[in-house]
Design an enzyme around this catalytic site. Structure first.
Site, PDB file in Angstrom:
ATOM      1  N   GLY A   9       0.814  -1.214   0.000  1.00  0.00           N
ATOM      2  CA  GLY A   9       0.000   0.000   0.000  1.00  0.00           C
ATOM      3  C   GLY A   9       0.841   1.254   0.000  1.00  0.00           C
ATOM      4  O   GLY A   9       0.545   2.216   0.708  1.00  0.00           O
ATOM      5  N   TYR A 153     -15.423  -3.336   9.527  1.00  0.00           N
ATOM      6  CA  TYR A 153     -14.077  -2.758   9.541  1.00  0.00           C
ATOM      7  C   TYR A 153     -13.406  -3.012  10.883  1.00  0.00           C
ATOM      8  O   TYR A 153     -12.238  -3.435  10.939  1.00  0.00           O
ATOM      9  CB  TYR A 153     -14.128  -1.258   9.247  1.00  0.00           C
ATOM     10  CG  TYR A 153     -12.755  -0.611   9.341  1.00  0.00           C
ATOM     11  CD1 TYR A 153     -11.754  -0.942   8.438  1.00  0.00           C
ATOM     12  CD2 TYR A 153     -12.464   0.304  10.350  1.00  0.00           C
ATOM     13  CE1 TYR A 153     -10.491  -0.374   8.535  1.00  0.00           C
ATOM     14  CE2 TYR A 153     -11.211   0.877  10.448  1.00  0.00           C
ATOM     15  CZ  TYR A 153     -10.225   0.528   9.545  1.00  0.00           C
ATOM     16  OH  TYR A 153      -8.970   1.084   9.644  1.00  0.00           O
ATOM     17  N   PRO A 183      -3.038   3.406  14.521  1.00  0.00           N
ATOM     18  CA  PRO A 183      -3.338   4.835  14.470  1.00  0.00           C
ATOM     19  C   PRO A 183      -4.783   5.144  14.842  1.00  0.00           C
ATOM     20  O   PRO A 183      -5.698   4.345  14.605  1.00  0.00           O
ATOM     21  CB  PRO A 183      -3.091   5.196  12.999  1.00  0.00           C
ATOM     22  CG  PRO A 183      -2.355   4.029  12.414  1.00  0.00           C
ATOM     23  CD  PRO A 183      -2.813   2.841  13.197  1.00  0.00           C
ATOM     24  N   VAL A 186      -6.052   9.769  11.301  1.00  0.00           N
ATOM     25  CA  VAL A 186      -4.956  10.229  10.442  1.00  0.00           C
ATOM     26  C   VAL A 186      -5.576  10.750   9.151  1.00  0.00           C
ATOM     27  O   VAL A 186      -6.327  10.022   8.486  1.00  0.00           O
ATOM     28  CB  VAL A 186      -3.976   9.093  10.091  1.00  0.00           C
ATOM     29  CG1 VAL A 186      -2.781   9.641   9.314  1.00  0.00           C
ATOM     30  CG2 VAL A 186      -3.524   8.360  11.340  1.00  0.00           C
ATOM     31  N   PHE A 190      -7.833   7.800   3.432  1.00  0.00           N
ATOM     32  CA  PHE A 190      -8.630   6.765   4.079  1.00  0.00           C
ATOM     33  C   PHE A 190     -10.130   7.068   4.043  1.00  0.00           C
ATOM     34  O   PHE A 190     -10.945   6.239   3.633  1.00  0.00           O
ATOM     35  CB  PHE A 190      -8.166   6.599   5.536  1.00  0.00           C
ATOM     36  CG  PHE A 190      -8.970   5.621   6.346  1.00  0.00           C
ATOM     37  CD1 PHE A 190      -8.658   4.267   6.325  1.00  0.00           C
ATOM     38  CD2 PHE A 190     -10.043   6.042   7.123  1.00  0.00           C
ATOM     39  CE1 PHE A 190      -9.395   3.353   7.075  1.00  0.00           C
ATOM     40  CE2 PHE A 190     -10.786   5.146   7.867  1.00  0.00           C
ATOM     41  CZ  PHE A 190     -10.458   3.792   7.842  1.00  0.00           C
TER      42      PHE A 190
END
Length: 252
Positions: A9, A153, A183, A186, A190
């Protein structure tokens, strides 16, 4: 001989930030991602800027055959990987469980869980052969808590948390360090991915407070990597000062 890191990624966000930071530390890099044009540009920039070697492999971690084929086809010297950063991951949708999309569920589980497994199986076998290495799995605050409409998720990131612990146990006798970096908020692509390209909705996620940026997580990962060989950071959660939990923020 320079150390080698493999980053999944790597075309944006945390993966790209890690690539830049490790190149500055004179790591040679294997960069993977779905967008070959971005990989090529990043590789050229890092090679020119830091005089490091960069190999790229464009594939989707969800496709097991492509993962194995692309990684196995790397020249032998590239298989001396010191650090694997399992960064590829995403969220799709924000719906209650009864209204969730089958396609979104498949995408999240296939990327966040199965994709991590496919890459890890190949690379940890290289590390076992090389008698050492380090695996860093990018988890999430969603792997520590469950929040409304985060169901699948959150489940996928809880799986990453469990897999990290399992890897640490299974790879103990091979001298391989294993870490989870988790995290909080951020600001990267995303939320745009979660909301299917809705930039306005994605921007609202970060309104009223200062979120983390990708470099903050890359700096944390470098701290983990740069510990002495006898030190392993098992698990680290990083959030903005304005965030206390997955859902609680101090918004001005």
């Amino acid at each position: 001989m320079a150390n080698i890191a493999l980053i999944t990624g790597a075309t944006s966000g945390i993966g790209e930030a890690c690539a830049k930071l490790l190149a500055a530390q004179q790591y040679n890099l294997i960069l993977t991602g779905r967008r070959e044009d971005r990989l090529e540009k990043l590789a050229a920039d890092l090679n020119n800027g830091y005089n490091v070697e960069v190999a790229i492999a464009a594939f989707d971690v969800r496709n097991r055959e492509d993962v194995v084929k692309n990684l196995d086809s790397l020249p032998p010297h590239w298989k001396n990987v010191d650090v694997l950063i399992n960064n590829a991951g995403l969220s799709q949708g924000l719906d209650p469980i009864n209204a969730g999309s089958y396609e979104d569920w498949d995408t999240m589980i296939d990327t966040n869980v199965k994709g991590l497994l496919y890459v890890s199986k190949v690379v940890t076998n290289w590390m076992i052969h090389n008698r050492g290495g380090q695996v860093i799995n990018i988890g999430s605050i969603a792997g520590k808590e469950v929040y409304p409409n985060g169901n699948v998720y959150c489940a996928s990131k809880h799986a990453v948390d469990a897999l990290t612990k399992g890897m640490r146990i299974d790879l103990l006798n091979h001298g391989i360090r294993v870490t989870s970096v988790n995290p909080g908020a951020v600001e990267t692509e995303f939320s745009e991915v979660r909301f299917k390209g809705d930039k306005a909705r994605a921007k609202k996620v970060y309104e009223g407070f200062e979120p983390l940026i990708a470099k903050d997580i890359a700096d944390t990962i470098w701290f983990v990597i740069s510990r002495p060989a006898h030190v392993n950071i098992n698990d680290i959660t990083v959030m903005p000062t304005a965030q206390a939990s997955a859902t609680l923020f101090n918004r001005n």
